[in-house]
Design an enzyme around this catalytic site. Structure first.
Site, PDB file in Angstrom:
ATOM      1  N   PRO A   1       0.822  -1.210   0.000  1.00 16.66           N
ATOM      2  CA  PRO A   1       0.000   0.000   0.000  1.00 16.66           C
ATOM      3  C   PRO A   1       0.857   1.262   0.000  1.00 16.66           C
ATOM      4  CG  PRO A   1      -0.937  -1.602   1.489  1.00 16.66           C
ATOM      5  CD  PRO A   1       0.370  -2.181   1.008  1.00 16.66           C
ATOM      6  N   CYS A   2       0.469   2.200  -0.863  1.00 21.50           N
ATOM      7  CA  CYS A   2       1.328   3.351  -1.125  1.00 21.50           C
ATOM      8  C   CYS A   2       0.832   4.634  -0.474  1.00 21.50           C
ATOM      9  CB  CYS A   2       1.417   3.585  -2.627  1.00 21.50           C
ATOM     10  SG  CYS A   2      -0.188   3.941  -3.398  1.00 21.50           S
ATOM     11  N   GLN A   3      -0.302   4.619   0.226  1.00 17.57           N
ATOM     12  CA  GLN A   3      -0.886   5.872   0.681  1.00 17.57           C
ATOM     13  C   GLN A   3       0.042   6.676   1.579  1.00 17.57           C
ATOM     14  OE1 GLN A   3      -2.397   3.007   0.488  1.00 17.57           O
ATOM     15  NE2 GLN A   3      -4.444   3.243  -0.391  1.00 17.57           N
TER      16      GLN A   3
END
Length: 416
Positions: free
Chosen positions: A85-87
């Protein structure tokens, strides 16, 4: 001293190499690898809608596993792929120092080092390279280089691989004991910095208009035909904004009285070094009307609310967003409308995944295992000719920590 390498190294005699997909989401990477002939052994994600989507469309085991468990058991696989996940470091949202999701980069690297597949593929957003002063790059590389992987780490634009959108992403490909291939651009594109650098001799990438050309008019109500191709009517001020926007225009082209409050708060903040600050994403666009004759801007989980159709006074449908991500119309997404859009926006475009998978398969079939030590073979941190101070700092640290392998020069320019 050469490190041990995995068994069964004569990949040219194996009909179907296998893959495990960590942080699989909707399954864009899995679909691309399946199209290239890989057998998807397992997909892992902690989102119920993602697990259901993956099971329905790909038929492979999809599970919610605790990847931090010390006794984790996985099936044997030729390749491990994943996009944590890149958030935490995405320029599309708020960049937060210490975001717990960022540590999943380290977890991915350590799992690959532990299970030692012949190859791995890592994908993430462009902000990954400068996140937290480059520490995430080191978290990815250190365990893998020590484990013996020889790695290419490059930024690229999905448009240069035939995806009808400008989607800048960081891709790492590594092989255990030999030098892997890295996919070469197949298309040239216009409308974003660096997009033309893929090569003027290549065919143009499909435009938004070409990608959406044979879709029928969007239905007034769901589920639509094909599924998820229905419009959400704009009303009041939102409809007025859409009617005022010409193709290519964004919120900044509207009178200030029409700006969203959230846009107004972000519009005048300066980014001193080209890198978003802790509490700010990239330069905001608010809503924008897309152009038919260019690839789309990057599809995110918010695209259904922010991207206005080039000709109609409405936002894109969920299915149009999926089309621009190169998912086939038969691909079904589960969950609420917002969950489906998040799955689509976070996915690796299957067309890009197929190009990566083809390159991985070529690497496996032509591998000449010599048990060479781990190394960073190439590092392409930008698609432009200049660098921000933050990026220059990361490049210096990477070069210092991972010097050029003996007998070759580390690549530091696009595709060179």
């Amino acid at each position: 001293m050469p490190l041990p390498h995995p068994p069964n190294l004569d990949w040219s005699t194996q009909s179907r190499p296998s893959v495990i997909d960590f942080f699989a989401g909707a399954g864009g990477l899995s679909l691309g690898f399946a199209r290239a002939g890989f057998r998807v052994e397992m997909a892992v994600d902690n989102c119920a809608a993602a697990v259901e989507t993956h099971r329905w469309n790909l038929g492979a085991p999809a599970r919610d596993l605790d990847l931090s468990a010390g006794n984790l058991v996985l099936p044997s696989a030729t390749v491990i792929v994943g996009g944590p996940p890149c958030q935490g470091f995405s320029s599309a949202g708020q960049r937060k120092q210490g975001d717990k999701r960022n540590t999943l980069v380290s977890r991915f690297a350590r799992l690959v080092a532990q299970f030692r597949p012949a190859m791995f593929v890592f994908e993430n957003v462009e902000g990954f390279i400068t996140a937290e002063g480059g520490s995430r790059v080191m978290e990815l590389l250190e365990p893998l280089v020590v484990a013996g992987y020889r790695i290419h780490l490059r930024k690229g634009n999905a448009a240069n691989f035939g995806v009808p959108q400008h989607r800048k992403r960081v891709i790492a490909i590594g092989a255990l004991g030999w030098d892997p291939h890295f996919p070469e651009p197949t298309h040239t594109a216009y409308g974003a910095p660096g997009a033309r650098l893929g090569g003027f001799h290549l065919p143009p990438t499909p435009t938004l208009g070409e990608a959406l050309a044979n879709l029928p008019l969007a239905s007034e109500v769901g589920p639509g035909e094909p599924e998820d191709h229905y419009r959400v009517p704009l009303e009041g001020r939102d409809l007025e904004r859409a009617r005022m926007l010409r193709p290519g225009q964004t919120m900044k082209d509207l009178p200030e009285s029409y700006w969203h409050d959230s846009y107004r708060r972000r519009a005048f903040r300066r980014v001193m070094d080209g890198t978003p600050t802790e509490r700010r994403g990239g330069a905001p666009a608010g809503i924008r009307r897309l152009r038919l004759e260019e690839p789309s801007k990057a599809i995110t989980g918010a695209a259904r609310n922010e991207f206005v159709h080039p000709r109609e006074d409405r936002c894109l449908t969920v299915r149009e967003c999926a089309r621009l991500q190169t998912f086939p119309d038969r691909f079904r997404f589960f969950g609420s409308a917002s969950e489906r859009m998040q799955l689509i926006g976070n996915a690796v475009p299957p067309r890009l995944a197929s190009k990566i998978a083809d390159s991985v398969l070529q690497s496996l079939q032509s591998a000449k295992i010599r048990g060479e030590p781990g190394a960073l073979l190439s590092f392409v941190p930008t698609l432009s000719n200049g660098m921000s101070p933050a990026l220059e700092k990361v490049v210096r640290e990477v070069r210092s920590r991972y010097p050029e392998p003996a007998g070759r020069r580390m690549q530091l320019s696009l595709w060179s």
